[in-house]
Write an enzyme that holds these catalytic residues in place. Structure first.
Site, mmCIF file in Angstrom:
data_model
loop_
_atom_site.group_PDB
_atom_site.id
_atom_site.type_symbol
_atom_site.label_atom_id
_atom_site.label_comp_id
_atom_site.label_asym_id
_atom_site.label_seq_id
_atom_site.Cartn_x
_atom_site.Cartn_y
_atom_site.Cartn_z
ATOM 1 N N CYS A 2 34.513 40.635 108.025
ATOM 2 C CA CYS A 2 34.935 41.367 109.203
ATOM 3 C C CYS A 2 36.100 42.229 108.768
ATOM 4 C CB CYS A 2 35.388 40.412 110.287
ATOM 5 S SG CYS A 2 34.127 39.212 110.711
ATOM 6 N N LYS A 684 30.218 45.169 103.293
ATOM 7 C CA LYS A 684 30.714 45.630 101.997
ATOM 8 C C LYS A 684 31.384 44.514 101.209
ATOM 9 C CE LYS A 684 31.706 48.987 99.141
ATOM 10 N NZ LYS A 684 30.520 49.508 98.448
HETATM 11 C C1 F6R Z 1 24.509 46.567 96.719
HETATM 12 C C2 F6R Z 1 25.822 46.012 96.932
HETATM 13 C C3 F6R Z 1 26.003 44.556 96.806
HETATM 14 C C4 F6R Z 1 27.278 44.258 96.020
HETATM 15 C C5 F6R Z 1 27.551 42.746 96.000
HETATM 16 C C6 F6R Z 1 28.776 42.414 95.178
HETATM 17 O O1 F6R Z 1 24.497 47.952 96.926
HETATM 18 O O2 F6R Z 1 26.743 46.714 97.215
HETATM 19 O O3 F6R Z 1 24.916 43.948 96.219
HETATM 20 O O4 F6R Z 1 27.130 44.752 94.733
HETATM 21 O O5 F6R Z 1 27.744 42.289 97.305
HETATM 22 O O6 F6R Z 1 29.896 43.064 95.667
HETATM 23 P P1 F6R Z 1 31.199 43.199 94.804
HETATM 24 O O7 F6R Z 1 30.913 44.093 93.660
HETATM 25 O O8 F6R Z 1 32.224 43.765 95.739
HETATM 26 O O9 F6R Z 1 31.553 41.817 94.342
#
Ligand code: F6R
Length: 689
Positions: A2, A684
């Site tokens: 969130c 994200k």
């Molecule tokens: C795909 C995507 C997710 C992230 C994953 C890891 O486009 O964005 O698969 O790559 O949630 O996120 P981070 O790199 O922030 O650990």
């Protein structure tokens, strides 16, 4: 998962909060809400609803709320369905306390049962709501010590207005109190200089001296008063809000991960805490900002304080106090953020996804600019260590897979690549000689942080690779490499993925002692990447998107570096278009997946000069079964029904070949009328395990 945002200062809070929430929407977007402390009535007003921020804002007009103190939240449901009741802010039974929370309260069930037994009424199903009731419970318990951070022996300078104080053990001196409606019992008060008006006081055992009290309506009993100058019917004093202490106690009851902002009616303050969920502070001349990351307040200030686990913050107008609930007093430095406001805005682009794809000619150049000494130290760690693990999730995991091929090809070093969520199964292999690379764009992915904890338990060394300075991961490692990609707002990773690949290439080349060669090749890549984002390329990919729109399944194949590229491309297409897309190693097709191919089934083939014969024959097997073959390569092969032309860049093909697929994924979302920046069900920063 969130987003949380708060502001206290001299500016009107509601437009700041709603603009800030818009910047945080990528973290969660099923519902949104704000709580404001009205400057006029002093009361707490809450507006919240289901939907994306613009929809809810249009309906509920957050900006109309007055006041300079407010908090806001954008939700990505974990506990409880998407509903108004479950959206934040949550309140206590009386509706006087408002909280917002990011994270998971693991012991919420036992806390809720305890609170229900005590008569608390809950309005939703979230784990977060217990926090508001815990604070309320403590405030009503009569077990609260003196105000906030003020130790019994210290003094309080001024208290605005207080509705009710349960019981207070001892206060040495109070300079002035505005008005107090009711005070339960006070054991001893040293000296009070002036009190505006007090409506009722239960009992006071002893008061040292009071200089002046305007009016006191009723006092039940006072045992001893040393000197009172002008009081008709002896008053007493109340104290400031016991809210801070109640918050401190309540936060101490929580297990799990949490970034919490809390406010109470009648107190001009925001109280906050963080543990394993992100929370940063922005400091401007006119006030203090709280947010899940820096982007919501970049347009007001670049001065930021990165909070650490268990940091407890009390912000009032013009003052900010931070202590750590474990370590006590702490001094948190103010850093300057390097990201610009423009980077965090869409500019002329329709979506962040497209903007971020188009930024890659620049971002890959920034990714290669690493501190030579740090890279050399990491190379030494790999050489001296015994066992190297790359640990990540999603796209970052694909970059790690690519990295393992590069390490093997370029440096002859074997690397274990493990999904962070599976890493616990490998913990018994770890020793103090193991080196773990934790790779995460956000630096807040719970699975990755959990893996880092496991590695640390075994004494292994950690190299963190992240894009977000101040993120949890950026503080965890023995060494840190930053991706330098600028803020990535779209939920999908695009530019950070290619930056990660470049960094893997750099590490492999540094290990092999050929980093100059790597720097040269990455420099040459600039124009190639630039050309891939040309108008012609976009038009061609739009056409392809139109062809693929009605398909239920898309398959992708590659070998070696092209296999990991296919994995990343499949993730991009599926998460933004919701079309089932899957990648296979070319050689694996005949071991099962070939059964999926029928008339017109689309198959993407990622080809490099290195492995063209084998992968083309895999494509032919598909074509022979009616498949529609889309080639991604530097030459047009007769087996292709559709050709995406890309230059062959050898070991850098995973960058070059991923970009057209990112654009295709974007175009598919647009054709399908979907929001590419915010795919359904995704967030994200995945801060839950
Ligand atoms: C795909 C995507 C997710 C992230 C994953 C890891 O486009 O964005 O698969 O790559 O949630 O996120 P981070 O790199 O922030 O650990």
């Amino acid at each position: 998962m969130c987003g949380i945002m708060g502001y206290i200062g001299t500016e009107k809070a509601s437009p700041i909060i709603s603009r800030g929430l818009k910047n945080l929407e990528y973290r969660g977007y099923d519902s949104v809400g704000v709580a404001m402390l009205s400057a006029i009535s002093g009361s707490l007003e809450i507006r919240k609803g289901v939907g994306k921020i613009d929809e809810v804002q249009n309906q509920l007009k957050f900006d109309e709320l007055d006041g300079n103190i407010g908090i806001g939240h954008t939700r990505w449901a974990t506990h409880g369905t998407v509903s108004r009741e479950n959206s934040h802010p949550h309140t206590d039974c009386a509706g006087k306390i408002a909280i917002i929370h990011n994270g998971i309260i693991e012991n919420n069930i036992e806390l809720k049962e305890m609170l229900l037994r005590k008569g608390h009424r809950f309005s939703g199903e979230t784990d977060s709501e217990v926090i508001a009731h815990l604070i309320e419970d403590r405030m009503n318990s009569g077990e609260i010590g003196p105000v906030g951070f003020v130790d019994p022996a210290e003094s309080v300078e001024s208290v605005g207005s207080v509705e009710s104080v349960g019981s207070v053990e001892s206060v040495e001196s109070v300079e002035s109190v505005g008005s107090v409606e009711s005070v339960g019992s006070v054991e001893s008060v040293g000296s009070v200089e002036s009190v505006g008006s007090v409506e009722s006081v239960g009992s006071v055992e002893s008061v040292g001296s009071v200089e002046s009290v305007e009016s006191v309506e009723s006092v039940e009993s006072v045992e001893s008063v040393e000197s009172v100058e002008s009081v008709e019917s002896v008053g007493s004093t109340g104290f400031g809000s016991c809210f801070e202490d109640a918050c401190r106690w309540a936060f101490g009851q929580l297990r799990g991960s949490y970034a919490v902002l809390a406010m109470v009616e009648g107190a001009d303050e925001i109280v906050a805490v963080r543990k394993d969920s992100p929370l940063v502070l922005g400091q401007a001349d006119h006030g203090t900002f709280f947010a899940s990351d820096v982007s919501p307040f970049l347009e007001w200030t670049k001065d930021v304080i990165y909070l650490q686990n268990h940091d407890f913050v009390v912000a009032e107008k013009g003052s900010l106090r931070i202590c750590n609930l474990i370590d006590g007093e702490v001094d948190r430095p103010v850093d300057t953020v390097e990201w610009s406001v423009e980077e965090a805005r869409k500019g002329n682009f329709e979506h962040f996804m497209l903007k971020e794809i188009f930024e890659q000619a620049e971002t890959i150049q920034k990714a290669i600019q690493q501190d030579r000494e740090v890279v050399d130290r990491i190379v030494q760690m790999i050489q001296e260590g015994f066992g190297v693990f790359f640990v990540a999730c999603g796209s970052s995991y694909h970059a790690c897979m690519t990295g393992s091929y590069l390490m093997s090809k370029i440096a002859g070093v074997h690397v274990n690549v493990v999904l962070a969520s599976e890493f616990e199964n490998y913990e018994h292999f770890l020793t103090d000689r193991t080196l773990v690379f934790a790779v995460s764009q956000s630096g807040e992915t719970a699975d990755v942080l959990d893996a880092v904890k496991a590695a640390k338990r075994q004494g292994s060394k950690i190299v963190s690779i992240t894009n977000v300075m101040g993120s949890s991961l950026s503080r965890e490692g023995d060494e840190l490499l930053m991706m330098n990609s600028g803020p990535e707002i779209c939920v999908l990773s695009t530019k950070t993925y290619t930056s990660q690949v470049i960094m893997m290439e750099l590490l492999a080349c540094a290990l092999a002692g050929v980093e100059e060669d790597c720097a040269r090749r990455v420099k040459e890549l600039y124009m190639d990447v630039h050309n891939l984002t040309s108008k012609n390329m976009r038009e061609s990919l739009k056409k392809l998107a139109d062809l693929l729109v009605g398909k239920d399944h898309i398959y992708m194949i590659g070998r070696g570096l092209q296999y990991t590229t296919a994995m990343e491309a499949a993730l991009k297409v599926k998460e933004v278009s919701y079309i089932h897309t899957e990648a296979f190693a070319g050689g694996e097709l005949k071991h099962g997946p070939l059964a999926l191919i029928g008339e017109g089934t689309p198959l993407f083939v990622f080809v490099s000069q290195e492995n063209e014969d084998r992968i083309v024959s895999n494509a032919q097997e598909v074509k022979a079964r009616g498949g529609y073959v889309i080639g991604v390569s530097d030459w047009d092969n007769p087996v292709f029904d559709y050709w995406i032309k890309v230059p062959d860049c050898g070991n850098l093909n995973p960058v070059i070949q991923a970009i057209p697929l990112q654009i295709l994924a974007y175009e598919l979302a647009v054709v399908l009328g979907l929001d590419p920046d915010k795919p359904r069900n995704l967030a994200k920063s995945v801060t839950v395990l």
